[in-house]
Design a protein around this motif. Structure first.
Motif, mmCIF file in Angstrom:
data_model
loop_
_atom_site.group_PDB
_atom_site.id
_atom_site.type_symbol
_atom_site.label_atom_id
_atom_site.label_comp_id
_atom_site.label_asym_id
_atom_site.label_seq_id
_atom_site.Cartn_x
_atom_site.Cartn_y
_atom_site.Cartn_z
ATOM 1 N N ASN A 83 0.542 8.092 6.063
ATOM 2 C CA ASN A 83 1.920 7.670 5.850
ATOM 3 C C ASN A 83 2.719 7.750 7.138
ATOM 4 O OD1 ASN A 83 1.527 7.158 3.128
ATOM 5 N ND2 ASN A 83 2.198 9.180 2.480
ATOM 6 N N THR B 45 -3.879 1.952 0.451
ATOM 7 C CA THR B 45 -3.665 3.392 0.425
ATOM 8 C C THR B 45 -4.733 4.029 -0.467
ATOM 9 O OG1 THR B 45 -2.106 3.073 -1.382
ATOM 10 C CG2 THR B 45 -1.182 3.260 0.823
ATOM 11 N N HIS C 130 1.962 4.819 -5.960
ATOM 12 C CA HIS C 130 1.667 4.718 -4.531
ATOM 13 C C HIS C 130 0.222 5.069 -4.215
ATOM 14 C CE1 HIS C 130 2.384 4.692 -0.236
ATOM 15 N NE2 HIS C 130 1.882 5.907 -0.149
ATOM 16 N N GLU D 245 0.882 10.165 -6.711
ATOM 17 C CA GLU D 245 2.184 9.966 -6.074
ATOM 18 C C GLU D 245 2.779 8.649 -6.548
ATOM 19 O OE1 GLU D 245 4.398 9.336 -1.757
ATOM 20 O OE2 GLU D 245 2.422 10.302 -1.816
ATOM 21 N N ARG E 79 6.437 6.230 -6.282
ATOM 22 C CA ARG E 79 7.647 6.031 -5.487
ATOM 23 C C ARG E 79 8.606 5.089 -6.209
ATOM 24 N NH1 ARG E 79 5.785 5.891 0.908
ATOM 25 N NH2 ARG E 79 4.584 7.839 0.834
ATOM 26 N N THR F 15 6.052 9.942 -13.746
ATOM 27 C CA THR F 15 4.934 10.439 -12.931
ATOM 28 C C THR F 15 4.073 11.403 -13.736
ATOM 29 O OG1 THR F 15 6.241 10.172 -10.909
ATOM 30 C CG2 THR F 15 4.320 11.619 -10.789
ATOM 31 N N GLU G 73 13.899 8.146 0.962
ATOM 32 C CA GLU G 73 12.635 7.685 0.380
ATOM 33 C C GLU G 73 12.264 8.520 -0.847
ATOM 34 O OE1 GLU G 73 8.181 6.561 2.022
ATOM 35 O OE2 GLU G 73 9.176 8.329 2.833
ATOM 36 N N ARG H 137 10.167 10.059 -3.628
ATOM 37 C CA ARG H 137 8.739 10.244 -3.888
ATOM 38 C C ARG H 137 8.564 11.295 -4.977
ATOM 39 N NH1 ARG H 137 6.215 12.479 1.228
ATOM 40 N NH2 ARG H 137 4.265 12.050 0.129
ATOM 41 N N ILE I 285 5.455 13.615 -6.815
ATOM 42 C CA ILE I 285 4.058 14.017 -6.655
ATOM 43 C C ILE I 285 3.686 15.008 -7.749
ATOM 44 C CG2 ILE I 285 2.389 15.173 -5.169
ATOM 45 C CD1 ILE I 285 3.953 14.149 -2.772
ATOM 46 N N ASP J 151 12.295 13.676 -0.770
ATOM 47 C CA ASP J 151 12.985 12.618 -0.044
ATOM 48 C C ASP J 151 12.262 12.500 1.285
ATOM 49 O OD1 ASP J 151 14.691 10.783 1.011
ATOM 50 O OD2 ASP J 151 16.416 12.092 1.153
ATOM 51 N N ASP K 136 9.530 13.619 3.391
ATOM 52 C CA ASP K 136 8.704 14.825 3.345
ATOM 53 C C ASP K 136 9.503 16.054 2.915
ATOM 54 O OD1 ASP K 136 6.350 13.570 4.184
ATOM 55 O OD2 ASP K 136 6.871 13.783 6.300
#
Length: 304
Positions: free
Chosen positions: A95, A149, A179, A187, A189, A214, A248, A250, A252, A281, A283
């Motif tokens: 990434n 990915t 993702h 993961e 997004r 998720t 961003e 994300r 997980i 957001d 990492d």
């Protein structure tokens, strides 16, 4: 629960480099210090911590050219092998390479690591220079595109994506996309632009929806792997927000957080599955969601 971090402090790097030496140099009797090279200051480093804060996996990526990034020094603690942490580190490094604009990823792999990198989309291109003059390696390459990915069971992942959009139309409007899926980590997004409020941050309700989908998706994929069927419903969900999402979104979910017995479905009984989804957001961790889901036997299968 496992968390991907970027080492920052001297203590972070001490643990980071020690694990690298312990797993990649000590077995061949190389001294402390041999685990480092001239790219440490220009590379991007990632490490994985367990729930106690111990560093259990590490890796690095650096740019060779504006288009090519190189992966090096992926190592996993012996006590944490078999949990998908190598793929978790590789995903974080990939990434970062994509973020920096790389279109090609390379790694010089030892023979034992070739199956690992092959499973992550790399192909052997040519023989690479021996490591430290002794360890034989092969150069492996992965062309970076939007579609390659790390994805285990791509047909099931595609089915999950279609199921979300067909049965929960708002998921498509939110820009929610699977993702990657490694078998141990899922993961998902979302688009910030499609979920932004007047403060320029993501709606809290959108974050909650991203988290619940998720968790639902992880159970969906695990049912497929176990060749089981059932109707997944959310029983209860609790989320704690720490920071707003401004870049961003994300979500997980790691298999280590799942608690429940899928085997009950084999006896046509409903199964309660508890899990955790971490919201980031980029990492940066910003929220944790804890969900309780019920998996009900398929309606075609009468429940005693």
């Amino acid at each position: 629960m496992y968390k991907v971090d970027t080492p920052i402090s001297d203590e972070d790097f001490e643990h980071y480099f020690h694990l690298r030496w312990e797993r990649l140099r000590q077995p061949w009797n190389f001294p402390l210090g041999s685990e480092k090279d001239e790219y440490e200051t220009v590379g991007e480093h990632r490490m994985v911590r367990d729930s106690q804060g111990n560093v259990v996996a590490v890796g690095r990526v650096h740019l060779n050219t504006a288009e090519e990034a190189q992966i090096r020094h992926i190592a996993v603690a012996k006590s944490a092998e078999g949990k998908g942490l190598g793929k978790l580190v590789l995903s974080a490094l990939e990434n970062e390479a994509r973020r920096q604009g790389a279109t090609r990823l390379v790694t010089n792999s030892r023979e034992l690591s070739i199956p690992f990198f092959s499973a992550c989309g790399f192909e052997v291109e040519q023989e690479a220079p021996n490591e430290l003059g002794q360890l034989r390696r092969q150069q492996m390459v992965k062309q970076l595109t939007d579609m390659n990915t790390i994805m285990l069971h791509p047909k099931w992942c595609q089915l999950l994506q279609e199921t979300w959009h067909d049965t929960i139309p708002i998921s498509e409007q939110m820009g929610i996309k699977l993702h990657q899926y490694s078998g141990s980590t899922l993961e998902v997004r979302a688009s910030l632009n499609k979920n932004i409020n007047l403060h320029g941050t993501m709606f809290a309700g959108s974050i909650f929806s991203l988290a619940t989908l998720t968790g639902w998706g992880m159970i969906f994929l695990k049912l497929k792997e176990k060749d089981l069927t059932g109707e997944i419903v959310l029983g209860d969900g609790d989320i704690h927000y720490h920071k707003p999402i401004t870049q961003e979104p994300r979500a997980i979910c790691n298999i280590e957080t799942l608690d429940g017995k899928f085997s009950l479905l084999e006896r046509k009984k409903k199964s309660c599955i508890k899990l955790q989804v971490d919201i980031l957001d980029g990492d940066t961790p910003v929220a944790e969601f804890k969900g309780v889901y019920w998996v009900l036997p398929s309606r075609d299968d009468p429940t005693p």
